[in-house]
Enzyme design. Structure first.
Site: not given
Ligand code: 4NP
Length: 157
Positions: A10, A13, A15-17, A125
């Site tokens: 993402c 690195n 939050c999402r990934s 995001d």
């Protein structure tokens, strides 16, 4: 070294990934599949930083502790180290296409392309939103993780 290795990418690195990494680890463990899983960011602002506290709380709600994860930036070498690289959204996919070396061996794809009905979608995001956004992120990355595991299990036979 496992035959299959997956890298989620993402922007930050944090939050999402990291949540995608946690979700795929959990799903792989559930079915007894030995795969290497990691995550990285296209940006470098959060290198060596722990995940966002809201992401840590979200994973904990599902019994997973990601507080020990640390941010890192994706590199060209990752396209040789991993068999699969997944971008969390279209912007990151565009940047990864630029970073990918011409002799890179990893396949590169948009993560939600793995989820029937969600093809072409990015994982939104959640960084500038609220806690609910992180729950949505978890749902999205878990759907994708399950689809990846189903595909890998069918290849393995
Ligand atoms: P991520 O979220 O890409 O899901 O980790 C973000 C984290 C940090 C920033 C942007 C997005 N940032 O601008 O610092």
């Amino acid at each position: 070294m496992p035959a299959i290795s997956v890298l989620f990418v993402c922007l930050g690195n944090i939050c999402r990934s990291p949540l995608a990494e946690a979700a795929l680890r959990a799903e792989a463990e559930r079915v007894g599949l030995d795969i290497l899983v990691d995550s990285a960011g296209t940006g470098d602002w959060h290198v060596d930083c722990p995940p966002d506290p809201r992401a840590v709380r979200q994973a904990l709600r599902h019994g997973i502790d990601i507080s020990g994860y640390r941010g890192r930036q994706v590199s060209a070498a990752d396209f040789h180290r991993f068999t699969h690289v997944f971008a969390l959204d279209g912007e990151n996919l565009k940047n990864l296409r630029r970073i990918r070396p011409s002799d890179g061996t990893a396949t590169l794809a948009l993560l939600m392309d793995k989820v029937p009905g969600r093809e072409g979608n990015g994982v939104t995001d959640p960084y500038y939103g609220d806690e609910a956004g992180f729950a949505q992120t978890w749902d999205d990355v878990t759907s994708a993780a399950r689809a990846i595991i189903a595909e890998l299990s069918s290849i393995r036979g």
